[in-house]
Design a protein around this motif. Structure first.
Motif, PDB file in Angstrom:
ATOM      1  N   ILE A   1       1.711  -6.361   4.740  1.00 55.45           N
ATOM      2  CA  ILE A   1       1.010  -5.565   5.750  1.00 55.45           C
ATOM      3  C   ILE A   1       1.651  -4.186   5.845  1.00 55.45           C
ATOM      4  O   ILE A   1       0.954  -3.171   5.936  1.00 55.45           O
ATOM      5  N   ARG A   2       2.974  -4.119   5.780  1.00 50.83           N
ATOM      6  CA  ARG A   2       3.662  -2.818   5.788  1.00 50.83           C
ATOM      7  C   ARG A   2       3.204  -1.966   4.600  1.00 50.83           C
ATOM      8  O   ARG A   2       2.894  -0.791   4.755  1.00 50.83           O
ATOM      9  N   ARG A   3       3.122  -2.560   3.411  1.00 47.51           N
ATOM     10  CA  ARG A   3       2.669  -1.816   2.223  1.00 47.51           C
ATOM     11  C   ARG A   3       1.239  -1.306   2.414  1.00 47.51           C
ATOM     12  O   ARG A   3       0.907  -0.191   2.003  1.00 47.51           O
ATOM     13  N   HIS A   4       0.405  -2.123   3.057  1.00 51.39           N
ATOM     14  CA  HIS A   4      -0.978  -1.716   3.332  1.00 51.39           C
ATOM     15  C   HIS A   4      -0.999  -0.428   4.156  1.00 51.39           C
ATOM     16  O   HIS A   4      -1.684   0.530   3.805  1.00 51.39           O
ATOM     17  N   PHE A   5      -0.224  -0.391   5.235  1.00 53.38           N
ATOM     18  CA  PHE A   5      -0.206   0.791   6.090  1.00 53.38           C
ATOM     19  C   PHE A   5       0.497   1.965   5.418  1.00 53.38           C
ATOM     20  O   PHE A   5       0.062   3.111   5.556  1.00 53.38           O
ATOM     21  N   GLU A   6       1.557   1.701   4.703  1.00 52.56           N
ATOM     22  CA  GLU A   6       2.243   2.786   3.979  1.00 52.56           C
ATOM     23  C   GLU A   6       1.305   3.405   2.948  1.00 52.56           C
ATOM     24  O   GLU A   6       1.332   4.621   2.725  1.00 52.56           O
ATOM     25  N   GLY A   7       0.470   2.586   2.325  1.00 55.10           N
ATOM     26  CA  GLY A   7      -0.495   3.101   1.362  1.00 55.10           C
ATOM     27  C   GLY A   7      -1.551   3.967   2.017  1.00 55.10           C
ATOM     28  O   GLY A   7      -1.990   4.966   1.448  1.00 55.10           O
ATOM     29  N   PHE A   8      -1.933   3.615   3.227  1.00 50.59           N
ATOM     30  CA  PHE A   8      -2.941   4.407   3.921  1.00 50.59           C
ATOM     31  C   PHE A   8      -2.391   5.770   4.313  1.00 50.59           C
ATOM     32  O   PHE A   8      -3.012   6.797   4.077  1.00 50.59           O
ATOM     33  N   TRP A   9      -1.213   5.804   4.931  1.00 51.32           N
ATOM     34  CA  TRP A   9      -0.659   7.076   5.380  1.00 51.32           C
ATOM     35  C   TRP A   9       0.224   7.742   4.328  1.00 51.32           C
ATOM     36  O   TRP A   9       0.508   8.917   4.447  1.00 51.32           O
ATOM     37  N   GLY A  10       0.603   7.026   3.305  1.00 49.47           N
ATOM     38  CA  GLY A  10       1.510   7.591   2.320  1.00 49.47           C
ATOM     39  C   GLY A  10       0.830   8.349   1.199  1.00 49.47           C
ATOM     40  O   GLY A  10       1.484   9.021   0.418  1.00 49.47           O
ATOM     41  N   ARG A  11      -0.486   8.270   1.112  1.00 51.05           N
ATOM     42  CA  ARG A  11      -1.164   8.953   0.013  1.00 51.05           C
ATOM     43  C   ARG A  11      -1.781  10.266   0.493  1.00 51.05           C
ATOM     44  O   ARG A  11      -2.198  10.394   1.629  1.00 51.05           O
TER      45      ARG A  11
END
Length: 185
Positions: A83-93
């Motif tokens: 779930i953390r990776r999911h959110f990091e992917g949303f705001w990290g790109r």
């Protein structure tokens, strides 16, 4: 009914009302933290935002987009790390055009508490405004689950299903903030 039975019944009702209130706050806080610009005071950056969102989730939680539109777009993340990776992917790109505004509006609430477990259903609407002047309105049904832990209630499942996505007229909103004043002391 004895006085003791009445007191016990009232205590159970109060516990349910308190659980509903905490679940309502958790769901609203989650949506608030997902808004752009992030209106939470003291949030330093998107990594900090993700940390705050993750505090709302149980270790074994599931986040999933379901239905014909969201299956391929959001997929399924099981457990805290995913779930953390999911959110990091949303705001990290880097997005082009960049997202200028995204606000979540919750409605049609139903919360059902059963001991230390609960479910909640909502419909949410959210406008999305982009730097190139384009905009869209998105609506989803949420069917979420919660569990009472030693630290309070936590989200155990976020399940979102598309209701519709509709383009809005170009430059739909002519005035909106670049940052939230709520972030200032």
């Amino acid at each position: 009914m004895t006085e003791r039975d009445m007191i016990e019944a009232l205590l159970r009702r109060v516990e349910i009302l308190e659980a509903e209130a905490e679940i309502r706050r958790i769901q609203a806080r989650y949506m608030f933290l997902c808004d752009t610009p992030c209106p939470e005071y003291g949030v330093r950056d998107d990594a900090h935002r993700v940390d705050l969102i993750m505090e709302l989730y149980a270790e074994d939680a599931v986040w999933e987009g379901v239905g014909e539109y969201y299956d391929g777009q959001f997929g399924r993340a099981e457990g805290h790390a995913a779930i953390r990776r999911h959110f990091e992917g949303f705001w990290g790109r880097k997005q082009d055009p960049s997202l200028l505004l995204n606000a979540h509006y919750l409605t049609s609430e139903q919360i059902h508490v059963d001991g230390d477990d609960a479910t909640g259903q909502w419909i949410h609407m959210q406008p999305w405004l982009f730097s190139d002047g384009t905009a869209l309105l998105r609506s989803s049904r949420l069917n979420n689950a919660f569990r009472r832990t030693d630290g309070g209630w936590r989200i155990t499942r976020t399940r979102t299903e598309n209701v519709f996505v509709a383009p809005l007229t170009e430059n739909f909103a002519e005035s909106f903030p670049t940052t939230s004043v709520l972030m200032r002391p």
